[in-house]
Design an enzyme around this catalytic site. Structure first.
Site, PDB file in Angstrom:
ATOM      1  N   CYS B 100      46.321  35.659 -49.032  1.00  0.00           N
ATOM      2  CA  CYS B 100      46.201  36.994 -49.641  1.00  0.00           C
ATOM      3  C   CYS B 100      45.530  37.935 -48.635  1.00  0.00           C
ATOM      4  O   CYS B 100      45.934  39.091 -48.475  1.00  0.00           O
ATOM      5  CB  CYS B 100      45.346  36.924 -50.906  1.00  0.00           C
ATOM      6  SG  CYS B 100      45.873  35.711 -52.117  1.00  0.00           S
ATOM      7  N   HIS B 104      46.053  41.790 -47.566  1.00  0.00           N
ATOM      8  CA  HIS B 104      45.182  42.689 -48.331  1.00  0.00           C
ATOM      9  C   HIS B 104      43.777  42.808 -47.758  1.00  0.00           C
ATOM     10  O   HIS B 104      42.967  43.568 -48.298  1.00  0.00           O
ATOM     11  CB  HIS B 104      45.090  42.227 -49.782  1.00  0.00           C
ATOM     12  CG  HIS B 104      46.399  42.283 -50.519  1.00  0.00           C
ATOM     13  ND1 HIS B 104      46.983  43.469 -50.917  1.00  0.00           N
ATOM     14  CD2 HIS B 104      47.247  41.304 -50.917  1.00  0.00           C
ATOM     15  CE1 HIS B 104      48.126  43.209 -51.548  1.00  0.00           C
ATOM     16  NE2 HIS B 104      48.307  41.901 -51.549  1.00  0.00           N
ATOM     17  N   CYS B 201      46.073  41.628 -85.736  1.00  0.00           N
ATOM     18  CA  CYS B 201      44.921  41.854 -84.857  1.00  0.00           C
ATOM     19  C   CYS B 201      43.987  42.882 -85.490  1.00  0.00           C
ATOM     20  O   CYS B 201      42.768  42.743 -85.478  1.00  0.00           O
ATOM     21  CB  CYS B 201      45.365  42.380 -83.489  1.00  0.00           C
ATOM     22  SG  CYS B 201      46.642  41.423 -82.651  1.00  0.00           S
ATOM     23  N   CYS B 204      41.093  42.119 -88.270  1.00  0.00           N
ATOM     24  CA  CYS B 204      39.764  41.683 -87.839  1.00  0.00           C
ATOM     25  C   CYS B 204      39.124  42.668 -86.870  1.00  0.00           C
ATOM     26  O   CYS B 204      37.956  43.015 -87.006  1.00  0.00           O
ATOM     27  CB  CYS B 204      39.840  40.311 -87.157  1.00  0.00           C
ATOM     28  SG  CYS B 204      40.098  38.947 -88.313  1.00  0.00           S
ATOM     29  N   HIS B 205      39.883  43.103 -85.870  1.00  0.00           N
ATOM     30  CA  HIS B 205      39.254  43.763 -84.714  1.00  0.00           C
ATOM     31  C   HIS B 205      39.240  45.283 -84.789  1.00  0.00           C
ATOM     32  O   HIS B 205      38.582  45.914 -83.984  1.00  0.00           O
ATOM     33  CB  HIS B 205      39.912  43.265 -83.427  1.00  0.00           C
ATOM     34  CG  HIS B 205      39.732  41.788 -83.237  1.00  0.00           C
ATOM     35  ND1 HIS B 205      38.500  41.232 -82.954  1.00  0.00           N
ATOM     36  CD2 HIS B 205      40.602  40.750 -83.336  1.00  0.00           C
ATOM     37  CE1 HIS B 205      38.633  39.909 -82.861  1.00  0.00           C
ATOM     38  NE2 HIS B 205      39.895  39.588 -83.103  1.00  0.00           N
ATOM     39  N   ARG B 242      43.848  33.585 -75.090  1.00  0.00           N
ATOM     40  CA  ARG B 242      42.995  34.008 -76.212  1.00  0.00           C
ATOM     41  C   ARG B 242      43.859  34.574 -77.336  1.00  0.00           C
ATOM     42  O   ARG B 242      43.623  34.289 -78.512  1.00  0.00           O
ATOM     43  CB  ARG B 242      41.988  35.044 -75.729  1.00  0.00           C
ATOM     44  CG  ARG B 242      40.888  35.329 -76.735  1.00  0.00           C
ATOM     45  CD  ARG B 242      39.935  34.156 -76.842  1.00  0.00           C
ATOM     46  NE  ARG B 242      38.982  34.325 -77.940  1.00  0.00           N
ATOM     47  CZ  ARG B 242      39.214  33.963 -79.192  1.00  0.00           C
ATOM     48  NH1 ARG B 242      40.365  33.410 -79.529  1.00  0.00           N
ATOM     49  NH2 ARG B 242      38.310  34.150 -80.124  1.00  0.00           N
ATOM     50  N   CYS B 246      44.136  33.246 -81.278  1.00  0.00           N
ATOM     51  CA  CYS B 246      43.971  34.106 -82.457  1.00  0.00           C
ATOM     52  C   CYS B 246      45.202  34.011 -83.361  1.00  0.00           C
ATOM     53  O   CYS B 246      45.070  33.890 -84.579  1.00  0.00           O
ATOM     54  CB  CYS B 246      43.782  35.562 -82.026  1.00  0.00           C
ATOM     55  SG  CYS B 246      42.053  36.079 -81.931  1.00  0.00           S
TER      56      CYS B 246
END
Lengths: 156, 285, 109, 138
Positions: B100, B104, B201, B204-205, B242, B246
Site C-alpha cells: 500500500c 500511498h 433499525c 431501537c436506534h 454488526r 442486529c
C-alpha cells in the site's frame, strides 16, 4: 428457541387432546384488538407465566419494567411501559389481545406478536440468521400465553 | 375495551416510545491521548429531515469504564489490530510486488481524510464502495493480490489502521449525486421491519436511543467508531458484521456482509453520523 | 500455540532518581480459558499466559500469577521505583512453553 | 469470546440465581482463599478494591487493588466456576502495592481481594459487581 420448538411439537402430537386450542390463524379479535376467548380453555398458571417473563422465553423484561421481578430477573428495559398494576389497567381480554398481537391494539408499536405465524418480512429460523424453512412457530405457545396473562392479572 | 382507555393507552405507548427517549450524557467529552479531540455530539444532518435533532457517538452511551478505555491508545485493545494493519500497509504483496505504501506513502498523511467520506461513489466502477471494497479494489487491481474477506481479520485490521489515522476528521458522506439511489435504498432498509420480532433499525436506534433494553443502553447505532473493539468478543468488529448481528436478533434471515443491501445500509447509516468525528477503532460493550 | 502474540509496554523515557513511575503493559493473547466448547461441543483446551514479571536491573518490581479469569489481551498497570538509570525487563510465560520478553531503558533526568 | 447461545443463557440464569440468593462464597472460593492464606484469620482495612458496580460486559471488567505495605494481593471471583483470578507479588522495587487489570466474571457476583501484609497478617476487601444481561437475542 429449541425449547419452544419442542413444546410446539409436543402440542402437535397431542393435538387430539388439545382440540380446544385456538391456532394462531384462528384467533378471534374484538373491535379494539382484544381476545376474549382463552386460547386453550385451560386456566393459566401465574407461576409458569412469571417464568416466561425472563430472557430465554418471552423476554418481556427486556422492554418492560416489573417491580415485583427486579430481584429474580434483574435489569429491566425501558422501551415499553411499566407492567406494574397492568392487571388493574387492562382486562384479561385486552392483555391477551396485546400479547397475541399488539399491533392490533397499537399499530406502530415495537412489541412483537407472540402468537402469530404469518406476514413476516424475511422470517428467520430463530436467532440463526438463516431463513426459516416451512411455517413459523409462534414465539410463545397458546398455554404460555394463557400463563403470562394469568401472571399479568396478578399485577394489581 | 373502553375507547377512552384505549386512547390513553396509545398515548402512554407513544410516551414510552418517543418523548421518553432519554437524552444521552451531553457532558461527556472524548479526548484521546490527552490531545485528540473527538466530536461525539453534533446537530443532526439536514438529510435526516428532523428524525433526530442531535447525533451522538455510541461512546456517550457506554459506561465510564468502557469510555475510559478509548481515551488512551495504550488502554484501547483495538490498537493491537491497528498495529497489524500498519505492518500490512508496508508489506509488499501480489504479482506486482507492491505494498500500500508504495503507492500511498505515509498513511498518516495520505489516508487522513479517507475514512470520513466512505462509503463513496466510484465513477469508474459506477458503484458505491465501502472502504473495504476500495481496499480490495486496490489489492486486486493494483497489487495483483487476493481480495481479503469482508469484515474479517486482515481486512478489519487495515480498515482500523486507515480509520485510526483519520480520527478527529469529521464524517462527511455524500448522500446525493450518483450515490443517491444507494442512499435511498439504505434508508428504506433502515426503516423496514424484519423477522419474527418485526423490528427495524429505527425502532431501537432512532425511537429508543437512550433507553435501556434489558441492561443494554441503546445507542443511536452510529458507525463513526467502526471498526470497534467489543468487550463482548474481545476483537475488532466490522460495521456489516454488526448489522448482521442486529438483523439476526430480529429473528430474520440476514443479509451477508458485502451484499448490495448492506453496502447501501452502510452508506445510509454512515450519513446519519455526518458531523461526528471518525473514531475507529472505538471500544464498545 | 497462540498466534500473533505481541507484547507492548509503556514506560516513561526518564525519571528523577528515586521517583515512582507508572507502567502499563498489554500483550495480545486469546487467554483461552479451557472452559469453552467449540461448535462441535468439544472442549477447547486451556491456553493462557500464566505468569508475568517485571524486573528493573535484575530486581523484581512485580510478579503476577494469572488464571483463566484474566481477560483476553492481558493488561496490567502498576508502579515502580526508579533508583537509578537502567533497564526494565518484562516477561510473559505462556502455557505452551513460549516466553515473550520486552525491555525498556529509562534515563535519570 | 465466542459463547454458544446455550452458554450465554446459562450465564444469564446464573446471574439471576446469584441475584436471588444472599451472597455466600462457594466452597471452591473458600478453598481458594484458604489456599492463599494458609487458613489464617483474615482481617479488614488497609486494602482498597476498585471495581465497577455494574459491568457492561462480564468478559472485560477493569479492577484495581491497592494495599500499602502488602507483600502480595490475590483476587478471587467467587461466583466463577474457578474462583482464582490472579496473585500480584510485589518486589523490592514496587513503587506501590497496587495494580490494575481486566478480568472475566461469569455473571453477577462478589469480587474478593485478599492482601498478605509484610507482618504475615491478611486483610480482605470485597465488592459486588453486577454483570449486565443483554436484551437482544434468545
Amino acid at each position: 428457541m429449541k425449547r419452544i420448538i419442542q413444546l410446539a411439537a409436543g402440542i402437535a402430537l397431542s393435538a387430539g387432546a388439545a382440540a380446544a386450542e385456538v391456532a394462531p390463524g384462528d384467533v378471534v379479535f374484538g373491535e379494539y384488538g382484544e381476545v376474549v376467548e382463552s386460547l386453550t380453555g385451560v386456566a393459566g398458571d401465574p407461576e409458569a407465566g412469571r417464568a416466561v417473563m425472563n430472557k430465554g422465553s418471552g423476554n418481556c423484561v427486556a422492554c418492560h419494567q416489573v417491580t415485583e421481578l427486579e430481584e429474580v430477573y434483574p435489569f429491566h428495559g425501558e422501551v415499553g411501559p411499566s407492567l406494574d398494576y397492568v392487571g388493574e389497567r387492562w382486562t384479561e381480554a385486552d392483555l391477551r389481545g396485546i400479547v397475541v398481537n399488539a399491533k392490533n391494539v397499537f399499530p406502530d408499536t415495537m412489541m412483537p406478536a407472540f402468537y402469530k405465524v404469518d406476514g413476516f418480512n424475511r422470517l428467520g429460523d430463530g436467532f440463526t440468521g438463516k431463513a426459516k424453512e416451512g411455517p413459523a412457530t409462534p414465539l410463545l405457545t397458546a398455554q404460555q400465553i394463557e400463563d403470562v396473562i394469568a401472571y399479568l392479572m396478578t399485577l394489581q | 375495551m373502553k375507547k377512552a382507555l384505549l386512547k390513553s393507552a396509545i398515548c402512554a405507548a407513544a410516551l414510552g416510545g418517543f418523548a421518553h427517549a432519554a437524552a444521552a450524557d451531553e457532558s461527556a467529552s472524548l479526548v484521546i491521548n490527552g490531545e485528540l479531540e473527538i466530536v461525539t455530539e453534533a446537530p443532526a444532518p439536514a438529510h435526516l429531515d428532523g428524525a433526530l435533532r442531535t447525533v451522538y457517538s455510541g461512546w456517550v452511551f457506554r459506561s465510564d469504564e468502557t469510555q475510559v478505555m478509548q481515551m488512551d491508545d495504550f488502554d484501547n485493545p483495538g490498537m493491537i489490530f491497528v498495529e497489524s494493519g500498519m505492518a500490512d500497509w508496508n508489506t509488499a504483496e501480489g504479482t506486482e510486488g507492491k505494498s500500500c505504501a508504495d503507492c500511498h506513502g505515509d498513511a498518516e498523511e495520505s489516508m487522513r481524510e479517507v475514512r470520513a467520506v466512505y462509503p463513496k461513489w466510484n465513477d469508474e466502477a459506477e458503484e458505491v464502495r465501502t472502504l473495504q471494497m476500495q481496499i480490495n479494489a486496490c489489492r486486486t487491481e493494483q497489487m495483483g493480490a487476493e481480495a481479503l474477506k469482508t469484515d474479517a481479520g486482515s481486512m478489519l485490521n487495515m480498515e482500523a489502521y486507515i480509520s485510526s489515522v483519520g480520527r478527529g476528521t469529521i464524517v462527511n458522506v455524500a448522500v446525493d449525486g450518483p450515490a443517491q439511489a444507494a442512499w435511498e435504498q439504505g434508508r428504506d432498509l433502515y426503516y423496514t421491519r424484519t423477522g419474527q420480532l418485526d423490528l427495524s433499525c429505527a425502532n431501537c436506534h432512532e425511537q429508543n436511543y437512550g433507553n435501556m433494553i434489558r441492561a443494554d443502553h441503546l445507542s443511536q447505532g452510529q458507525i463513526n467508531g467502526f471498526p470497534t473493539y467489543r468487550l463482548k468478543n474481545a476483537k475488532l468488529n466490522g460495521v456489516q458484521g454488526r448489522f448482521k448481528g442486529c438483523v439476526r436478533d430480529t429473528m430474520a434471515e440476514t443479509y451477508s456482509p458485502g451484499s448490495p443491501e448492506f453496502v447501501a445500509l452502510e452508506l445510509y447509516v454512515a450519513s446519519r453520523g455526518n458531523g461526528l468525528s471518525v473514531e475507529g477503532p472505538s471500544v464498545r460493550n | 500455540m497462540a498466534e500473533n502474540v505481541t507484547p507492548r509496554v509503556r514506560v516513561p523515557r526518564s525519571a528523577a532518581a528515586g521517583e515512582t513511575i507508572t507502567i502499563k503493559t498489554l500483550i495480545s493473547h486469546p487467554m483461552e480459558s479451557g472452559q469453552r466448547k467449540d461448535s462441535d461441543g468439544n472442549p477447547i483446551p486451556r491456553s493462557i499466559i500464566n505468569r508475568f514479571t517485571c524486573e528493573f536491573n535484575g530486581e523484581t518490581v512485580i510478579d503476577v500469577q494469572l488464571e483463566p479469569a484474566i481477560s483476553t489481551n492481558p493488561y496490567f498497570e502498576f508502579e515502580s521505583l526508579v533508583p537509578e538509570a537502567g533497564t526494565f525487563v518484562f516477561t510473559w510465560y505462556d502455557d505452551d512453553g513460549s516466553v515473550y520478553t520486552e525491555s525498556k531503558d529509562i534515563a535519570i533526568a | 469470546m465466542k459463547l454458544t447461545r446455550r452458554a450465554t443463557l446459562l450465564m444469564a440464569m446464573g446471574t439471576a440465581a446469584a441475584a436471588v440468593l444472599p451472597f455466600r462464597a462457594s466452597a471452591a472460593a473458600e478453598d481458594a482463599i484458604a489456599t492463599f492464606t494458609g487458613g489464617a484469620t483474615v482481617g479488614a482495612g488497609g486494602l482498597t478494591l476498585t471495581a465497577p458496580e455494574i459491568a457492561e460486559n462480564g468478559n472485560t471488567v477493569p479492577i484495581s487493588v491497592d494495599a500499602p505495605g502488602a507483600v502480595s494481593i490475590a483476587i478471587f471471583a467467587v461466583g466463577n466456576p474457578t474462583p482464582d483470578v490472579a496473585i500480584f507479588n510485589f518486589g523490592a522495587l514496587s513503587g506501590s502495592q497496587s495494580a490494575s487489570t481486566r478480568i472475566r466474571l461469569a455473571g453477577t457476583q462478589d469480587v474478593v481481594a485478599v492482601a498478605k501484609m509484610a507482618d504475615g497478617s491478611f486483610v480482605k476487601a470485597s465488592q459486588e459487581v453486577k454483570v449486565t444481561i443483554g436484551g437482544c437475542g434468545g
